[in-house]
Scaffold this motif. Sequence first.
Motif, short mmCIF file in Angstrom:
data_model
loop_
_atom_site.label_atom_id
_atom_site.label_comp_id
_atom_site.label_asym_id
_atom_site.label_seq_id
_atom_site.Cartn_x
_atom_site.Cartn_y
_atom_site.Cartn_z
N VAL A 121 4.03 0.06 -5.97
CA VAL A 121 3.01 0.48 -6.92
C VAL A 121 3.52 1.68 -7.71
N LYS A 122 2.87 1.95 -8.85
CA LYS A 122 3.32 3.05 -9.70
C LYS A 122 2.99 4.41 -9.10
N SER A 123 1.90 4.49 -8.33
CA SER A 123 1.51 5.77 -7.74
C SER A 123 1.30 5.60 -6.23
N PRO A 124 2.37 5.74 -5.44
CA PRO A 124 2.23 5.56 -4.00
C PRO A 124 1.22 6.51 -3.36
N LEU A 125 1.14 7.74 -3.85
CA LEU A 125 0.20 8.70 -3.27
C LEU A 125 -1.24 8.33 -3.56
N THR A 126 -1.50 7.79 -4.76
CA THR A 126 -2.85 7.34 -5.06
C THR A 126 -3.25 6.20 -4.14
N LEU A 127 -2.35 5.26 -3.93
CA LEU A 127 -2.63 4.16 -3.02
C LEU A 127 -2.90 4.69 -1.61
N LEU A 128 -2.06 5.61 -1.13
CA LEU A 128 -2.23 6.11 0.23
C LEU A 128 -3.56 6.86 0.36
N ARG A 129 -3.94 7.62 -0.65
CA ARG A 129 -5.22 8.33 -0.61
C ARG A 129 -6.38 7.34 -0.54
N GLU A 130 -6.38 6.34 -1.40
CA GLU A 130 -7.46 5.36 -1.41
C GLU A 130 -7.49 4.57 -0.10
N HIS A 131 -6.32 4.18 0.36
CA HIS A 131 -6.20 3.40 1.59
C HIS A 131 -6.70 4.19 2.79
N ALA A 132 -6.23 5.45 2.93
CA ALA A 132 -6.59 6.26 4.08
C ALA A 132 -8.08 6.59 4.08
N ASP A 133 -8.63 6.90 2.92
CA ASP A 133 -10.05 7.25 2.84
C ASP A 133 -10.92 6.06 3.25
N ALA A 134 -10.63 4.89 2.68
CA ALA A 134 -11.42 3.70 3.02
C ALA A 134 -11.19 3.29 4.47
N LEU A 135 -9.96 3.41 4.94
CA LEU A 135 -9.64 3.03 6.32
C LEU A 135 -10.41 3.89 7.31
N ARG A 136 -10.43 5.19 7.08
CA ARG A 136 -11.16 6.08 7.98
C ARG A 136 -12.65 5.71 8.01
N ARG A 137 -13.23 5.44 6.86
CA ARG A 137 -14.66 5.11 6.80
C ARG A 137 -14.95 3.77 7.50
N LEU A 138 -14.07 2.81 7.32
CA LEU A 138 -14.26 1.53 7.99
C LEU A 138 -14.16 1.67 9.51
N LEU A 139 -13.18 2.42 9.98
CA LEU A 139 -13.03 2.62 11.41
C LEU A 139 -14.23 3.35 12.00
N ALA A 140 -14.86 4.20 11.19
CA ALA A 140 -16.04 4.93 11.64
C ALA A 140 -17.30 4.08 11.68
N GLY A 141 -17.21 2.86 11.15
CA GLY A 141 -18.37 1.96 11.18
C GLY A 141 -19.19 1.96 9.91
N GLU A 142 -18.72 2.62 8.86
CA GLU A 142 -19.46 2.65 7.61
C GLU A 142 -19.33 1.33 6.86
N GLU A 143 -20.31 1.06 6.03
CA GLU A 143 -20.18 -0.02 5.06
C GLU A 143 -19.55 0.58 3.81
N VAL A 144 -18.45 0.02 3.39
CA VAL A 144 -17.66 0.64 2.32
C VAL A 144 -17.65 -0.24 1.08
N THR A 145 -18.04 0.36 -0.01
CA THR A 145 -17.89 -0.24 -1.33
C THR A 145 -17.13 0.74 -2.19
N THR A 146 -16.01 0.32 -2.72
CA THR A 146 -15.21 1.22 -3.53
C THR A 146 -14.40 0.40 -4.53
N SER A 147 -14.15 0.98 -5.68
CA SER A 147 -13.33 0.33 -6.69
C SER A 147 -12.36 1.36 -7.24
N GLY A 148 -11.20 1.44 -6.60
CA GLY A 148 -10.20 2.41 -6.99
C GLY A 148 -9.10 1.76 -7.81
N ARG A 149 -8.05 2.52 -7.99
CA ARG A 149 -6.91 2.00 -8.74
C ARG A 149 -6.25 0.85 -7.98
N TYR A 150 -6.21 0.98 -6.64
CA TYR A 150 -5.52 -0.03 -5.83
C TYR A 150 -6.40 -0.65 -4.74
#
Length: 303
Positions: A121-150
């Motif tokens: 991807v063009k911005s690896p850090l953006t992907l990692l930020r979006e991935h880690a944030d959503a991943l943490r919320r999913l593991l915590a049991g949240e319902e996640v809706t997000t529309s990021g760059r990746y």
Amino acid sequence: MTVTPAPRPEARPAVRLGIAFVPTMAPESLRSLATAAEAAGLDDLWVWEDCFKQSGVASATAALAWTARIRVGLGLMPAPLRSTAGTAMELATVARMFPGRFVPAVGHGVQEWMEQAGVRVKSPLTLLREHADALRRLLAGEEVTTSGRYVTLDHVRLDWPAPQVPLVLGGVGPRSLALAGELGDGVILANALTPDDVRAAAETAGGAAQAAGRPAPGVYATLIAATGDDAQQRLDAELPLWGAEPGRGIGAAGDARAIADGVLRLAAAGASAVAVQPTADEPDLAGFVELLGREVRPLLDQA
């Protein structure tokens, strides 16, 4: 006259001692290493996921199933190779099957390898930020809706979340380390660093965590080590394989005392856990593991 007793020094938490199962070792050798590491009393076993060698999730799950006590870390899963929802499902499943014994780590991956796999991807850090944030919320049991760059998710919730599993992020450069401190419960470092490198990384990640109002992350470091009469020559031959030059204070060569001192130097620089990585030409891996448990571990406990 009232005498005020001198303050008692705070006890230094013991550094966790582990061994690294690196991809120079064949997958079929993992079982014997995992069981030997547990028998030796080591704290951790770290498996890798380097392209295009071995699956980290498969290796970690097998190692956990073959053992009963040792903690197994997975360092690390490249975010571009997996969907966020799929990663969350895998991590939550393993964490629930082996509660308290699984430490997964994710990163943005080596960009040349991501190019080979067709997922760069063009911005690896953006992907990692979006991935880690959503991943943490999913593991915590949240319902996640997000529309990021990746990362895009639409009302995704895990049926079987794992809110207690720590999420570790990997990084080398200052921006990656800062992101790990901001979002991660820990940061996993490259395997060929000097104590000064580890100290700088720990300070960068810790500063970012403090700015984000989060606890300082655990710092997971690696010590490449060799024993025996030709230990220094073998270490010097190994370091260039990992992008490091001999003579810069990287790794440890010699007896148990030399390895323990190497671990303690990394601990003093900020590492909370150190995985010892044997050289690719280690002639007696079982004996090496036994040495870590029988001789190196007691030296660390006495420090």
